[in-house]
Scaffold this motif. Structure first.
Motif, short mmCIF file in Angstrom:
data_model
loop_
_atom_site.label_atom_id
_atom_site.label_comp_id
_atom_site.label_asym_id
_atom_site.label_seq_id
_atom_site.Cartn_x
_atom_site.Cartn_y
_atom_site.Cartn_z
N THR A 1 0.75 -1.42 -0.39
CA THR A 1 0.35 0.03 -0.12
C THR A 1 0.82 1.22 -0.30
OG1 THR A 1 -1.91 -1.20 1.27
CG2 THR A 1 -1.51 1.10 1.26
N LYS A 2 0.85 2.30 -0.84
CA LYS A 2 1.55 3.38 -0.82
C LYS A 2 0.25 4.54 -0.50
CE LYS A 2 4.18 2.28 -5.01
NZ LYS A 2 4.82 0.76 -4.06
N ARG A 3 -0.81 4.58 -0.74
CA ARG A 3 -1.91 5.54 -0.42
C ARG A 3 -2.59 5.27 0.63
NH1 ARG A 3 -3.43 9.02 -4.47
NH2 ARG A 3 -1.40 9.80 -4.42
N LEU A 4 -2.41 6.21 2.05
CA LEU A 4 -4.01 5.26 2.46
C LEU A 4 -4.72 6.26 2.76
CD1 LEU A 4 -5.28 3.58 5.18
CD2 LEU A 4 -4.06 4.99 6.82
N ILE A 5 -6.21 6.38 3.00
CA ILE A 5 -7.71 7.37 2.35
C ILE A 5 -8.37 7.05 3.71
CG2 ILE A 5 -9.04 8.49 1.11
CD1 ILE A 5 -7.53 7.42 -1.58
N SER A 6 -7.98 8.25 4.72
CA SER A 6 -8.69 8.47 5.58
C SER A 6 -9.94 8.84 5.99
CB SER A 6 -8.20 8.00 6.93
OG SER A 6 -8.61 7.81 8.41
N PRO A 7 -11.32 8.77 5.84
CA PRO A 7 -12.54 9.69 5.87
C PRO A 7 -13.09 10.47 7.46
CG PRO A 7 -13.64 6.98 5.90
CD PRO A 7 -12.27 6.98 6.01
N PHE A 8 -12.37 9.69 8.25
CA PHE A 8 -12.65 10.03 9.82
C PHE A 8 -11.46 9.92 10.60
CE2 PHE A 8 -16.57 7.65 8.48
CZ PHE A 8 -17.11 8.39 8.26
N ILE A 9 -10.58 10.58 10.45
CA ILE A 9 -9.37 10.72 10.88
C ILE A 9 -9.51 11.13 12.37
CG2 ILE A 9 -8.76 12.84 11.01
CD1 ILE A 9 -5.80 13.06 10.39
N GLY A 10 -9.83 11.79 13.28
CA GLY A 10 -10.77 11.38 14.61
C GLY A 10 -9.45 11.95 15.30
N GLY A 11 -8.79 10.66 16.35
CA GLY A 11 -7.46 11.48 16.97
C GLY A 11 -6.16 10.48 15.85
N GLY A 12 -6.10 9.81 15.24
CA GLY A 12 -5.31 10.11 13.82
C GLY A 12 -3.99 8.94 14.18
N SER A 13 -4.15 8.02 15.15
CA SER A 13 -4.11 7.13 15.64
C SER A 13 -3.04 6.23 14.42
CB SER A 13 -3.45 6.29 16.68
OG SER A 13 -4.58 6.79 17.57
N VAL A 14 -4.13 6.16 13.90
CA VAL A 14 -3.73 5.03 13.04
C VAL A 14 -3.18 5.52 11.46
CG1 VAL A 14 -4.31 2.99 10.71
CG2 VAL A 14 -5.76 3.31 13.00
N GLU A 15 -3.55 6.97 11.31
CA GLU A 15 -3.30 7.65 10.10
C GLU A 15 -1.91 7.70 10.36
OE1 GLU A 15 -7.34 7.62 9.73
OE2 GLU A 15 -6.09 8.22 11.56
N VAL A 16 -1.45 8.66 11.45
CA VAL A 16 0.10 8.61 12.41
C VAL A 16 0.92 7.75 12.33
CG1 VAL A 16 1.53 9.49 13.82
CG2 VAL A 16 -0.52 11.09 13.42
N ALA A 17 0.68 6.46 12.07
CA ALA A 17 1.44 5.42 12.50
C ALA A 17 1.79 5.07 10.85
CB ALA A 17 0.75 3.97 13.15
N VAL B 1 -0.72 9.29 3.54
CA VAL B 1 -2.35 9.62 4.14
C VAL B 1 -3.06 10.58 3.94
CG1 VAL B 1 -3.67 9.52 6.49
CG2 VAL B 1 -1.49 8.21 6.06
N LEU B 2 -4.03 10.93 3.33
CA LEU B 2 -4.84 11.23 2.77
C LEU B 2 -6.29 10.94 4.03
CD1 LEU B 2 -5.35 11.51 -0.98
CD2 LEU B 2 -3.88 13.06 0.46
N ALA B 3 -6.40 12.25 4.44
CA ALA B 3 -7.35 12.64 6.22
C ALA B 3 -8.01 13.33 5.82
CB ALA B 3 -6.45 12.30 7.69
N PHE B 4 -9.82 12.92 6.77
CA PHE B 4 -10.72 13.31 6.32
C PHE B 4 -11.65 13.65 7.41
CE2 PHE B 4 -9.10 12.49 2.30
CZ PHE B 4 -9.84 13.59 1.60
N ASP B 5 -12.86 14.72 7.84
CA ASP B 5 -13.27 14.52 8.71
C ASP B 5 -14.25 16.03 8.42
OD1 ASP B 5 -13.19 12.76 12.09
OD2 ASP B 5 -15.04 14.64 11.73
N ILE B 6 -15.44 15.21 9.33
CA ILE B 6 -16.89 16.48 9.11
C ILE B 6 -16.57 17.53 9.92
CG2 ILE B 6 -18.91 15.48 10.32
CD1 ILE B 6 -20.61 16.35 8.27
N PHE B 7 -15.93 17.07 11.39
CA PHE B 7 -15.42 17.71 12.39
C PHE B 7 -14.07 18.81 12.47
CE2 PHE B 7 -14.07 18.17 17.40
CZ PHE B 7 -15.00 19.81 17.03
N ASP B 8 -14.64 20.09 11.20
CA ASP B 8 -13.52 21.22 11.02
C ASP B 8 -12.64 21.95 11.88
OD1 ASP B 8 -16.17 22.90 12.05
OD2 ASP B 8 -16.02 24.88 10.96
N ILE B 9 -12.91 21.49 12.95
CA ILE B 9 -11.86 22.54 14.37
C ILE B 9 -10.69 21.01 14.23
CG2 ILE B 9 -11.55 22.59 16.67
CD1 ILE B 9 -14.38 24.09 16.18
N LEU B 10 -11.28 19.71 13.88
CA LEU B 10 -10.93 18.75 14.51
C LEU B 10 -9.83 19.10 12.44
CD1 LEU B 10 -9.72 16.50 15.25
CD2 LEU B 10 -11.27 14.68 14.27
#
Length: 85
Positions: free
Chosen positions: A47-63, A72-81
């Motif tokens: 895998t060369k790219r991970l697309i995450s629709p719900f980053i939250g705290g980002g543990s998986v994405e950071v790892a 990593v391309l990460a998204f979330d509906i919570f704009d402050i996050l």
């Protein structure tokens, strides 16, 4: 051994399958810091790219980014996050 195998080996726990991954700066409700090892086991090694629709705290994405050099391309509906990341 691949980077993924080495990382998962270092993440192994004594009482749990894997220890909590602590390199994310956020603790987030419903976070996946204890499931990082289990989730990354399921991601194919080529895998060369991970697309995450719900980053939250980002543990998986950071790892994935720091430990496995996966883009990593990460998204979330919570704009402050999203602005934090």
């Amino acid at each position: 051994m691949t980077k993924k195998e080495i990382f998962l080996h270092h993440l192994k726990g004594k009482n749990l399958t894997y220890k909590r991954y602590t390199k994310s700066p956020l603790r987030y409700g419903g976070g996946k810091s204890l499931a990082v090892g289990l989730i990354l086991e399921q991601i194919p090694s080529d895998t060369k790219r991970l697309i995450s629709p719900f980053i939250g705290g980002g543990s998986v994405e950071v790892a994935a980014a720091l430990e496995l050099d996966i883009e990593v391309l990460a998204f979330d509906i919570f704009d402050i996050l999203v602005n934090f990341w």
